[in-house]
Design a protein around this motif. Structure first.
Motif, mmCIF file in Angstrom:
data_model
loop_
_atom_site.group_PDB
_atom_site.id
_atom_site.type_symbol
_atom_site.label_atom_id
_atom_site.label_comp_id
_atom_site.label_asym_id
_atom_site.label_seq_id
_atom_site.Cartn_x
_atom_site.Cartn_y
_atom_site.Cartn_z
ATOM 1 N N ASP A 27 0.829 -1.200 0.000
ATOM 2 C CA ASP A 27 0.000 0.000 0.000
ATOM 3 C C ASP A 27 0.873 1.264 0.000
ATOM 4 N N ALA A 28 0.299 2.373 -0.392
ATOM 5 C CA ALA A 28 0.988 3.656 -0.279
ATOM 6 C C ALA A 28 1.311 3.919 1.188
ATOM 7 N N GLY A 29 2.540 4.344 1.458
ATOM 8 C CA GLY A 29 2.936 4.643 2.830
ATOM 9 C C GLY A 29 3.359 3.439 3.645
ATOM 10 N N ALA A 30 3.420 2.252 3.034
ATOM 11 C CA ALA A 30 3.854 1.059 3.759
ATOM 12 C C ALA A 30 5.313 1.202 4.169
ATOM 13 N N SER A 31 5.683 0.575 5.264
ATOM 14 C CA SER A 31 7.083 0.534 5.690
ATOM 15 C C SER A 31 7.878 -0.275 4.671
ATOM 16 N N GLU A 32 8.790 0.385 3.958
ATOM 17 C CA GLU A 32 9.531 -0.305 2.913
ATOM 18 C C GLU A 32 10.449 -1.381 3.498
ATOM 19 N N GLU A 33 11.037 -1.109 4.638
ATOM 20 C CA GLU A 33 11.927 -2.097 5.265
ATOM 21 C C GLU A 33 11.140 -3.362 5.622
ATOM 22 N N ARG A 34 9.977 -3.174 6.243
ATOM 23 C CA ARG A 34 9.174 -4.325 6.636
ATOM 24 C C ARG A 34 8.631 -5.052 5.406
ATOM 25 N N ALA A 35 8.148 -4.309 4.429
ATOM 26 C CA ALA A 35 7.585 -4.933 3.240
ATOM 27 C C ALA A 35 8.643 -5.739 2.485
ATOM 28 N N LEU A 91 0.514 -5.103 2.855
ATOM 29 C CA LEU A 91 1.542 -4.422 3.636
ATOM 30 C C LEU A 91 1.125 -2.962 3.714
ATOM 31 N N THR A 92 0.811 -2.498 4.908
ATOM 32 C CA THR A 92 0.261 -1.140 5.068
ATOM 33 C C THR A 92 0.480 -0.635 6.477
ATOM 34 N N SER A 152 -8.507 -18.182 1.832
ATOM 35 C CA SER A 152 -8.594 -18.995 3.040
ATOM 36 C C SER A 152 -7.780 -18.401 4.182
ATOM 37 N N MET A 153 -6.767 -17.584 3.877
ATOM 38 C CA MET A 153 -6.074 -16.781 4.881
ATOM 39 C C MET A 153 -5.784 -15.412 4.288
ATOM 40 N N VAL A 154 -6.148 -14.381 5.004
ATOM 41 C CA VAL A 154 -5.831 -13.011 4.609
ATOM 42 C C VAL A 154 -5.006 -12.403 5.741
ATOM 43 N N GLY A 155 -3.870 -11.795 5.395
ATOM 44 C CA GLY A 155 -2.965 -11.287 6.411
ATOM 45 C C GLY A 155 -2.632 -9.829 6.235
ATOM 46 N N VAL A 156 -2.190 -9.225 7.316
ATOM 47 C CA VAL A 156 -1.725 -7.844 7.328
ATOM 48 C C VAL A 156 -0.285 -7.835 7.827
ATOM 49 N N ASN A 157 0.622 -7.295 7.017
ATOM 50 C CA ASN A 157 2.033 -7.143 7.397
ATOM 51 C C ASN A 157 2.669 -8.456 7.836
ATOM 52 N N CYS A 158 2.396 -9.516 7.101
ATOM 53 C CA CYS A 158 3.004 -10.810 7.396
ATOM 54 C C CYS A 158 3.172 -11.600 6.100
#
Length: 419
Positions: A235-243, A347-348, A364-370
Motif C-alpha cells: 500500500d501507499a505509505g507502507a514501511s519499505e523495510e518491513r515490506a 503491507l500497510t 482462506s487466509m488473509v494477512g496484514v504485514n506478514c
C-alpha cells in the motif's frame, strides 16, 4: 474380483470401522498413536527397504529429481513421522466436545457437539509420508480413512499401511479403520469417487490435474485446493523495510510450496522507491521478476517483461510476477480475477485499509504485514494439518483436527414439549 467391487468392499469395511472409531475413547486413539510412533522407529529398516524398491523403479522409469526427492524416505523423515504421532497425542481430542451451549427461554440448553465426518478417502501423489501424516489426523479425529497413494510409492505405502494396521490392533481399534488401496489401477480412483453411500468426503492432495479429475468424478463432497496463486499488495505509505523483508521471505524461503508468493502488487505512489529496493533484494535471492510495463520501467534490468499468462500462474519456482496498481481497489480487482482463494496479504500502515482488505480479499487466509508462508496448520496453531482447503464448504483454510469433524446440535431438556 473387479477393481470396482474391491473398492466397494473396502469402503463397506471402512464404514463399519468408522462406527467404532466414532465411539473410541481419546485414550485408545492416543494408544494407537504411541504404538505407531514406536513401530516407525523399530521397523524403520523394513520401510526404508520398501522405499528403496520404489526409488529404483522410479529411476529406471526416468523420474525427474524433484519428484524423486518427494518420493524418498530417510531416517530423518521416519523420525519426523514418529514425532508427528507424539505431537498429535498432545493435541486435545475434538470428538464429543460441546460448544456454544446456550439456554432457550423454555429452559432447553442447546449446544453443538463435535462429531467425526465418518469415512475420509485421501487420494495423493508421490510423498509416502502422507500415508502416515493423513492417517493419524483422520484417526485422532475419529474418522476411518481409505488411503490411495501414487503408484510410484506403492511398496513404501504398503509397508507404512502395515504399521498403521498393527498399531490400531494393538490399541484395540479396528484395523479396517485405515486401509490402503494396494493397486496401481487408475480405475480404483474412479470407483472410489462413486461410493458416496460409504465415503463421506474425499481429500485429494497433489497437482491440479489430479484434483480436477477427482472433482469431476466424485459424487460426495471434495475438500479441494487447486493451486496457490498468492498475492501481496504493498500500500501507499507502507514501511519499505518491513515490506521488503516480508516479500523476500514469502517468495524465496520455499518457492515450491503452495503458500509461496506468486504475484507482487505495488501502489503507484509506493512503486518509484519501493520497486527498485525490493527488486535488488529479490534478485540477490535468485528471483526472476516478470513485470508489467509500469513496473518494468522502474525495475530496468532487474526484471523482464511479463507475459499475460504470468498473472494467475503458480510458478513453484524463484519467479515472481510484479504489477503496479492504482490503489487498493485496483489490487483487489486483480486478486479477484487471478487469485485462487488461497492466501492474500497487505503491507500497510493504515488501519482502516488493513481492515477493509481483511474483509474484501477472498482467500482462506488473509494477512496484514506478514508473509504468505504463515498459511499453514502448524503456524496458525492447529498443531498439524491434512491440507489447505480453498473451498468454503466444509472448511476454508488449513484443516487440523477440528476441521476433520463436523458439529451436530444437542438439546438438553427436562421434559419440555413444543406447544
Amino acid at each position: 474380483m473387479s477393481v470396482a467391487a474391491d473398492m466397494e468392499q473396502m469402503a463397506v469395511r471402512a464404514k463399519e470401522a468408522s462406527r467404532a472409531l466414532a465411539a473410541a475413547s481419546g485414550a485408545a486413539k492416543d494408544a494407537f498413536l504411541a504404538a505407531l510412533a514406536d513401530l516407525l522407529v523399530s521397523r524403520r529398516e523394513l520401510v526404508l527397504a520398501a522405499n528403496a524398491k520404489d526409488l529404483a523403479a522410479a529411476r529406471a522409469a526416468g523420474m525427474d529429481a524433484p519428484r524423486l526427492d518427494r518420493l524418498t524416505l530417510t531416517p530423518a523423515v521416519m523420525d519426523a513421522m514418529a514425532d508427528a504421532c507424539r505431537q498429535i497425542i498432545a493435541l486435545p481430542d475434538p470428538v464429543g466436545a460441546i460448544e456454544q451451549a446456550r439456554p432457550r427461554p423454555n429452559g432447553l440448553l442447546v449446544g453443538r457437539m463435535r462429531v467425526p465426518l465418518g469415512v475420509i478417502c485421501m487420494i495423493y501423489e508421490s510423498r509416502p509420508n502422507v500415508t502416515v501424516d493423513a492417517a493419524i489426523l483422520c484417526l485422532k479425529a475419529g474418522n476411518a480413512v481409505i488411503l490411495k497413494g501414487g503408484s510410484e510409492a506403492l511398496a513404501s505405502n504398503m509397508a507404512l499401511a502395515d504399521l498403521l494396521r498393527e498399531a490400531l490392533a494393538a490399541a484395540g481399534l479396528p484395523a479396517d479403520a485405515a486401509q490402503l488401496v494396494a493397486t496401481a489401477d487408475r480405475a480404483a480412483v474412479a470407483a472410489l469417487c462413486k461410493l458416496d453411500q460409504y465415503i463421506d468426503v474425499i481429500i485429494p492432495r497433489g497437482g491440479e490435474g489430479l484434483i480436477r479429475a477427482v472433482v469431476s468424478q466424485a459424487t460426495m463432497p471434495v475438500l479441494k485446493h487447486f493451486k496457490g496463486v498468492c498475492h501481496a499488495y504493498v500500500d501507499a505509505g507502507a514501511s519499505e523495510e518491513r515490506a521488503e523483508k516480508v516479500i523476500v521471505n514469502a517468495k524465496a524461503q520455499r518457492p515450491g510450496v503452495c503458500n509461496a508468493l506468486e504475484c507482487l502488487l505495488v501502489h503507484v505512489r509506493a512503486a518509484p522507491t519501493f520497486l527498485p529496493r525490493v527488486g535488488k533484494a529479490l534478485a540477490a535471492a535468485g528471483v526472476e521478476l516478470r513485470a508489467c510495463p509500469r513496473a518494468l520501467a522502474l525495475l530496468g534490468n532487474l526484471a523482464k517483461a511479463a507475459a499475460p499468462e504470468d498473472f494467475g500462474h503458480e510458478f513453484h519456482d524463484l519467479v515472481l510476477a510484479v504489477k503496479v496498481v492504482d490503489d487498493m481497489d485496483d489490487a483487489l480487482d486483480h486478486i479477484h480475477r487471478y487469485g485462487s482463494n488461497h492466501t492474500e496479504v497487505i503491507l500497510t500502515e493504515n488501519h482502516d485499509r488493513a481492515m477493509e482488505f481483511l474483509r474484501r480479499a477472498d482467500a482462506s487466509m488473509v494477512g496484514v504485514n506478514c508473509s504468505t508462508r504463515f498459511n499453514d496448520g502448524g503456524e496458525l496453531g492447529l498443531g498439524a494439518e491434512i491440507g489447505i482447503s480453498t473451498s468454503k464448504l466444509h472448511s476454508y483454510g488449513p484443516m487440523g483436527l477440528v476441521e476433520l469433524t463436523s458439529a451436530k446440535f444437542v438439546v438438553l431438556g427436562q421434559g419440555q414439549v413444543r406447544g
